[in-house]
Design an enzyme around this catalytic site. Sequence first.
Site, mmCIF file in Angstrom:
data_model
loop_
_atom_site.group_PDB
_atom_site.id
_atom_site.type_symbol
_atom_site.label_atom_id
_atom_site.label_comp_id
_atom_site.label_asym_id
_atom_site.label_seq_id
_atom_site.Cartn_x
_atom_site.Cartn_y
_atom_site.Cartn_z
ATOM 1 N N GLY A 1 -13.596 -1.171 -6.827
ATOM 2 C CA GLY A 1 -14.842 -0.426 -6.603
ATOM 3 C C GLY A 1 -14.966 0.107 -5.187
ATOM 4 N N GLY A 2 -13.831 0.486 -4.575
ATOM 5 C CA GLY A 2 -13.872 1.058 -3.232
ATOM 6 C C GLY A 2 -14.563 0.108 -2.272
ATOM 7 N N GLU B 1 -4.211 8.228 -3.588
ATOM 8 C CA GLU B 1 -4.615 7.339 -2.488
ATOM 9 C C GLU B 1 -4.802 8.083 -1.173
ATOM 10 O OE1 GLU B 1 -5.993 4.160 -3.267
ATOM 11 O OE2 GLU B 1 -4.093 4.061 -4.314
ATOM 12 N N ASP C 1 -8.064 8.011 0.735
ATOM 13 C CA ASP C 1 -8.554 6.878 1.519
ATOM 14 C C ASP C 1 -8.368 7.104 3.025
ATOM 15 O OD1 ASP C 1 -9.632 5.394 -0.500
ATOM 16 O OD2 ASP C 1 -7.913 4.079 -0.762
ATOM 17 N N THR D 1 -4.189 -0.516 -7.189
ATOM 18 C CA THR D 1 -5.007 0.656 -7.489
ATOM 19 C C THR D 1 -4.207 1.932 -7.578
ATOM 20 O OG1 THR D 1 -7.018 1.833 -6.829
ATOM 21 C CG2 THR D 1 -5.522 1.230 -5.074
ATOM 22 N N ARG E 1 0.839 -1.185 0.000
ATOM 23 C CA ARG E 1 0.000 0.000 0.000
ATOM 24 C C ARG E 1 0.884 1.249 0.000
ATOM 25 N NH1 ARG E 1 -5.080 1.726 -1.100
ATOM 26 N NH2 ARG E 1 -6.171 2.656 0.670
ATOM 27 N N SER F 1 -7.588 0.656 3.386
ATOM 28 C CA SER F 1 -8.122 0.249 2.088
ATOM 29 C C SER F 1 -9.326 -0.673 2.273
ATOM 30 C CB SER F 1 -7.034 -0.502 1.330
ATOM 31 O OG SER F 1 -7.551 -1.056 0.146
ATOM 32 N N ASN G 1 -6.439 4.414 -7.008
ATOM 33 C CA ASN G 1 -7.645 4.962 -6.387
ATOM 34 C C ASN G 1 -8.605 5.412 -7.477
ATOM 35 O OD1 ASN G 1 -9.342 5.344 -4.270
ATOM 36 N ND2 ASN G 1 -8.616 7.395 -3.757
ATOM 37 N N THR H 1 -8.817 1.107 -9.337
ATOM 38 C CA THR H 1 -8.434 -0.218 -8.851
ATOM 39 C C THR H 1 -8.611 -1.308 -9.916
ATOM 40 O OG1 THR H 1 -9.281 0.524 -6.768
ATOM 41 C CG2 THR H 1 -8.923 -1.817 -6.970
HETATM 42 O O1 DON Z 1 -8.030 1.062 -1.395
HETATM 43 C C1 DON Z 1 -9.201 1.342 -1.586
HETATM 44 O O2 DON Z 1 -10.104 0.897 -0.901
HETATM 45 C C2 DON Z 1 -9.565 2.277 -2.724
HETATM 46 N N1 DON Z 1 -8.433 3.096 -3.035
HETATM 47 C C3 DON Z 1 -10.003 1.469 -3.886
HETATM 48 C C4 DON Z 1 -10.399 2.334 -5.050
HETATM 49 C C5 DON Z 1 -11.179 1.636 -6.075
HETATM 50 O O3 DON Z 1 -11.505 0.483 -5.960
HETATM 51 C C6 DON Z 1 -11.588 2.453 -7.236
HETATM 52 N N2 DON Z 1 -12.219 1.648 -8.213
HETATM 53 N N3 DON Z 1 -12.769 1.270 -8.990
#
Ligand code: DON
Length: 595
Positions: A499-500, A445, A448, A424, A137, A477, A426, A406
């Site tokens: 997808g966060g 990032e 986050d 990712t 990370r 994350s 982000n 991501t």
């Molecule tokens: O680490 C995380 O949870 C976020 N930075 C993920 C971002 C993400 O999945 C964006 N996507 N489609």
Amino acid sequence: MSTLREFHDSMRSSHARPRLTLAIAASLFAAACRPATVSETPATTSPPRIAASFPASWRFRPGTGASFAPHAMVVSNDSIASRVGRDIIARGGNAVDAAVATGFALAVTYPFAGNIGGGGFMVIRMADGRTAALDYREIAPLAASRDMYLDANGKLTNKSIIGHLSVGVPGAVAGMDEALRRYGTLPLKTVIAPAIELAERGFVIDSGFSRQLEGSQRDITRYEGSSLFFPGGHVVAPGTRLVQRELGWTLRQIAERGPSGFYSGPVADSLVAEMKRGGGIITLADLLRYKPDWRTPVKGTYRGNTILSMPPASSGGITMMETLNILETYETPAPFGSTQWAHRLAESYQRAFLDRNSKLGDPAFIDVPQAELTSKEYARQLRAKIDDRHHTPTATLVASREPMHTTHYSVVDDRGNAVSTTTTLNNGFGSAVWVRGAGFFLNDEMDDFAAKPGSPNMFGLVQGEQNAIAPGKRMLSAMTPTIVLNPHGQVLLVVGGAGGPTIITGTSQVVLNVIDYRMSLADAMHAPRLHHQSLPDSLSFERNGLDPAVADSLRAMGHSLKQVPSLVNINAIMRVDGGWDGVFEPRSRGGAIGY
Ligand code: DON
């Protein structure tokens, strides 16, 4: 209308930070994909699975096929990158060699989320039973400070999601090299070679790639990537051969000098110069001190299967395990698609996300109550407070608690080793900052973190002090790279997504569809999905993914329902008779390629 954009618009509440985004949306709706590559080996047999039943108006029909291969499989969001990984295994490399090769290839062919300017997590299960979790990370720069994204009035700015100040110190190169050295069999030079070739000789881009760029045009053209991706002010057209000379040069530095080729020397100098040019704060000292961390995977059980997933600095493994433990307390799973199915999922996710948002963070900075949160006893206590007939408003649960783009790829090889990796930037194309001279995008990032504890971030996540910004700290994350072992101890599933926060809910629903509902992997991936993250206190569902009578019943139980175009981008592999099924996200693009 786009998928995650709509979803995030609905999640974002108090402050408008409008960037998330066309770009992510474009990815998920890049319908015109590079050809949806299928396995080059015909299917043989598959184990008995139960035919899935989806709501009548749902966009996908049950019973579609997967890509099958008897020996090995790589599934990612880009078919060229999947092929790179597959070829590495076919030439004698193992799953880790292939994962690293795929990761570097994605940095070239899928710059939307594949990267060397971001970070990620990797869960590994070797055929001899060894398991590992690698945390690469990003970390906050040494000059970062708790309130760096607040304006003079204490209001959140959008500097955590766009531009130089939003960038965390990248971990991808150090992480991929570390994984390779400990578990791979091939030299870095060999696994990075296909990526160098793709950068230097170019590859033909498709309409999905072009559309992703278009979705981020306003952001990217503010920075140095403008001339490469928008020559003459227009997006590179589908069918164009895209050559990335500067990126090829950077990859060669890494091939020759390992991580030092990135974290020191001319690439590092370019990155630091880029920071200076745009008012960023990453220095050479930040780059030199970056180290990935080996961690012990979160390990739990679900109805006799073993779950291996990512511990903090990702919340994915703990939050998913807590949810699965709650669901396991119901002796019989509710029928798929029923009111009880949706209600139990919503109430379980809601409780698990409350813990996530208030108790998880970088273990180097806070004490993480991992054992408690993943225990069966704790799940029983939470379950005891779930009302089967009514939704419990998040506000009443919060009161009793402490104040306060991501891409995923899954790999299996012919020896039984498995790798689950999520990486990712982000946002799609990250901060939109492209390093002049070195040719790659940097992450955003920093968003986050809880830039203002108690206020929602880009994903609408309301997080607490435990995830506040501090120099050298990893931002929490939601990435959930996961490997599931069947009751015989064999790899059953390799799964994860983008997808966060929807990564956690989407990944766990694919696991549940396979284990509880005995769906084929294709049906498990095509099935409608739900999402609840405690705040906002709403249950998101995919358009036409709930039977109208079920939606009506859920409303009557007190759920606030939000319909969104689609949820989460998953790439998965499952063991079947005689080999492996691979399925890339049917809502997006990708390639499942095996042999
Ligand atoms: O680490 C995380 O949870 C976020 N930075 C993920 C971002 C993400 O999945 C964006 N996507 N489609």
